[in-house]
Design an enzyme around this catalytic site. Structure first.
Site, PDB file in Angstrom:
ATOM      1  N   CYS A 244       0.880  -1.183   0.000  1.00 55.93           N
ATOM      2  CA  CYS A 244       0.000   0.000   0.000  1.00 55.93           C
ATOM      3  C   CYS A 244       0.910   1.225   0.000  1.00 55.93           C
ATOM      4  CB  CYS A 244      -0.921   0.001   1.210  1.00 55.93           C
ATOM      5  SG  CYS A 244      -1.927  -1.492   1.401  1.00 55.93           S
ATOM      6  N   ALA A 245       1.633   1.423  -1.087  1.00 58.61           N
ATOM      7  CA  ALA A 245       2.755   2.353  -1.096  1.00 58.61           C
ATOM      8  C   ALA A 245       2.361   3.820  -1.111  1.00 58.61           C
ATOM      9  CB  ALA A 245       3.654   2.055  -2.305  1.00 58.61           C
ATOM     10  N   GLY A 248       4.878   6.724  -1.817  1.00 53.19           N
ATOM     11  CA  GLY A 248       6.204   6.124  -1.732  1.00 53.19           C
ATOM     12  C   GLY A 248       7.103   6.545  -0.600  1.00 53.19           C
ATOM     13  N   GLY A 249       6.587   7.120   0.477  1.00 51.39           N
ATOM     14  CA  GLY A 249       7.451   7.549   1.575  1.00 51.39           C
ATOM     15  C   GLY A 249       8.243   6.407   2.187  1.00 51.39           C
ATOM     16  N   LYS A 250       7.567   5.299   2.495  1.00 54.24           N
ATOM     17  CA  LYS A 250       8.270   4.157   3.103  1.00 54.24           C
ATOM     18  C   LYS A 250       9.019   3.363   2.046  1.00 54.24           C
ATOM     19  CE  LYS A 250       4.895   4.016   6.836  1.00 54.24           C
ATOM     20  NZ  LYS A 250       4.036   5.082   6.273  1.00 54.24           N
ATOM     21  N   ASP A 268      -0.077   0.154  -5.388  1.00 49.17           N
ATOM     22  CA  ASP A 268      -1.183   0.910  -4.826  1.00 49.17           C
ATOM     23  C   ASP A 268      -2.376   0.808  -5.784  1.00 49.17           C
ATOM     24  OD1 ASP A 268      -1.303   2.929  -2.342  1.00 49.17           O
ATOM     25  OD2 ASP A 268      -2.712   3.609  -3.869  1.00 49.17           O
ATOM     26  N   ASP A 298      -6.543  -8.220 -11.700  1.00 44.48           N
ATOM     27  CA  ASP A 298      -5.111  -8.247 -11.984  1.00 44.48           C
ATOM     28  C   ASP A 298      -4.526  -9.608 -11.574  1.00 44.48           C
ATOM     29  OD1 ASP A 298      -2.482  -7.645 -12.412  1.00 44.48           O
ATOM     30  OD2 ASP A 298      -2.413  -5.922 -11.070  1.00 44.48           O
ATOM     31  N   ASP A 314       1.143  -1.179   4.802  1.00 40.68           N
ATOM     32  CA  ASP A 314       0.816   0.056   5.530  1.00 40.68           C
ATOM     33  C   ASP A 314      -0.655   0.327   5.226  1.00 40.68           C
ATOM     34  OD1 ASP A 314       0.842   2.413   6.892  1.00 40.68           O
ATOM     35  OD2 ASP A 314       1.960   3.524   5.388  1.00 40.68           O
ATOM     36  N   CYS A 367      -1.394   3.952  10.883  1.00 42.76           N
ATOM     37  CA  CYS A 367      -1.188   5.198  11.640  1.00 42.76           C
ATOM     38  C   CYS A 367      -2.416   5.414  12.534  1.00 42.76           C
ATOM     39  CB  CYS A 367      -0.936   6.384  10.715  1.00 42.76           C
ATOM     40  SG  CYS A 367      -2.182   6.636   9.432  1.00 42.76           S
TER      41      CYS A 367
END
Length: 430
Positions: A244-245, A248-250, A268, A298, A314, A367
């Protein structure tokens, strides 16, 4: 801009947020200022500060206005906030002067409502507890389940404004060098205490205009978010999936940990979010990342079943841990939202688990501060998937005190970070 014009813009922004209650406030604010490029940086910060203060005190301000028989309109909420910030009722009323670049004059009823608040404290003994703590009743019960007697301390911390945290990109710099680069432009940062890559600045700072940011030495990322990447324990040469990018922070942090060696796939369901990662990857000098858009039907995941050393989930969540930055979420989140998220999180975990190789690890993160989205979700997953078990991270990038935990929960009051949760689960070899 004049003080009257700043107030008028603040009211307009609050009205835009009121008109789109399901849209995140930061996205609305970004569009608002993009359409008004004539508003300078200092004025933007002043307008945003007032609006975010209103959002943090939404229930308490609304309660006070209700005592005067008034609906919490953007005009009255902004005026009430200025009063509780210490302005006199005369000075506040003077800002509503009318005209092209000022808020319209107060009606007699509005004047009376604001005058009644003059000299009052924002928190009243007559307020219901949920109003004082700025949460809906249904959510307060769940937060009490998580924090027990510490719930008030944690919620008070969530009502403060968050510092600005940066992650140093060790592909391009060191923490010392990045800090010096920022200092040359008047941005004085302190090392974070938990993340080995973190720098912290107080208040709103123009970091994105700095050379350190433009040259990819630093990325904006909360210290807690940095630790979610750290707990994965990724190493150079691994095959890693950020399921679950988002933007792209992580992904960036893990690619950095891997020294650009190995392969990271950022997935994502949102194409705009994935596209937003392109510029960040280029600026950071990351070149071992592939992006993949997840779409209905997919077969990508089926073809890669059991092939990743690490899979980070995430998960989409209530975001209760980010209320310092996103106080509007206190107002927007409903009980139905949470119930739908719990179902979605479980489904995502089960799908992502199929991509972990035997002996590989699945890291689940949110979070959120809610037990239902965190430990309860993990235990339910383990009940459905006995081939997985909780294991300590042992990641060398984690603080020693957290390194041997299989589940880590961070909170603003206790840790000085946003609220984050992460659990490490290993798939059996056979």
């Amino acid at each position: 801009m004049t003080p009257s014009a700043r107030l008028s813009a603040s009211i307009d922004l609050l009205a835009a947020m009121e008109a789109a209650p399901r849209k995140p406030a930061d996205a609305i604010a970004n569009s608002f200022f993009r359409e008004r490029r004539y508003i300078g940086g200092g004025d933007r910060r002043a307008i945003s500060a007032l609006v975010w203060d209103v959002m943090r005190g939404w229930r308490r301000l609304g309660w006070w206005l209700a005592q005067q028989g008034q609906r919490p309109t953007p005009r009255l909420l902004a005026g009430a906030q200025l009063l509780f910030d210490g302005m006199s009722v005369q000075d506040v009323a003077f800002l509503y002067v009318g005209g092209r670049f000022a808020a319209g004059k107060l009606s007699p009823a509005e004047q009376a409502a604001l005058a009644a608040l003059d000299g009052q404290e924002l928190v009243s003994p007559a307020m219901p507890r949920a109003v004082v703590l700025e949460v809906p009743e249904w959510l307060l019960v769940r937060l009490e389940d998580t924090f027990g007697k510490d719930v008030e301390r944690e919620l008070e911390a969530l009502s403060t404004s968050a510092p600005l945290d940066l992650r140093v990109n060790i592909l391009r710099s060191t923490r010392t060098e990045a800090s010096r680069s920022l200092a040359r432009e008047g941005l004085h940062a302190e090392d974070t205490t938990l993340s080995p890559w973190g720098l912290r600045l107080e208040g709103r700072q123009p970091v994105t205009a700095s050379a350190a940011f433009r040259e990819g030495l630093v990325e904006i990322q909360d210290e807690g978010s940095q630790l979610v990447a750290a707990i994965t324990g990724v190493e150079p040469g691994m095959r890693v999936l950020d399921y679950c990018a988002g933007a792209g922070g992580k992904t960036l942090a893990m690619a950095m940990m891997m020294e650009n060696k190995g392969h990271v796939v950022a997935c994502d369901v949102s194409e705009p979010r994935l596209e937003g990662a392109v510029k960040r990857l280029r600026r950071a000098g990351v070149h071992n990342v592939e992006r993949h858009l997840l779409v209905e039907g997919d077969r990508w995941a089926k073809r890669r079943s059991g092939s990743f050393d690490r899979v980070l989930v995430d998960a989409p969540c209530s975001g209760t841990g980010t209320w310092r930055r996103n106080p509007d979420a206190r107002v927007r989140t409903t009980q139905t939202d949470l119930e739908e998220l719990l179902v979605k999180q479980a489904a995502i975990l089960d799908r992502a688990a199929t991509l972990v190789r035997p002996g590989g690890r699945l890291v689940y993160a949110t979070c959120s501060l809610l037990r239902a989205e965190n430990a309860d979700q993990v235990q339910a997953f383990l009940g459905r998937n006995p081939q997985f078990s909780l294991v300590p991270s042992l990641s060398p990038f984690m603080p020693e005190a957290l390194r041997e935990r299989d589940m880590v929960a961070l909170t603003p009051a206790r840790d000085g970070t946003d609220g984050f949760f992460a659990a490490v689960m290993e798939r059996a070899e056979s």
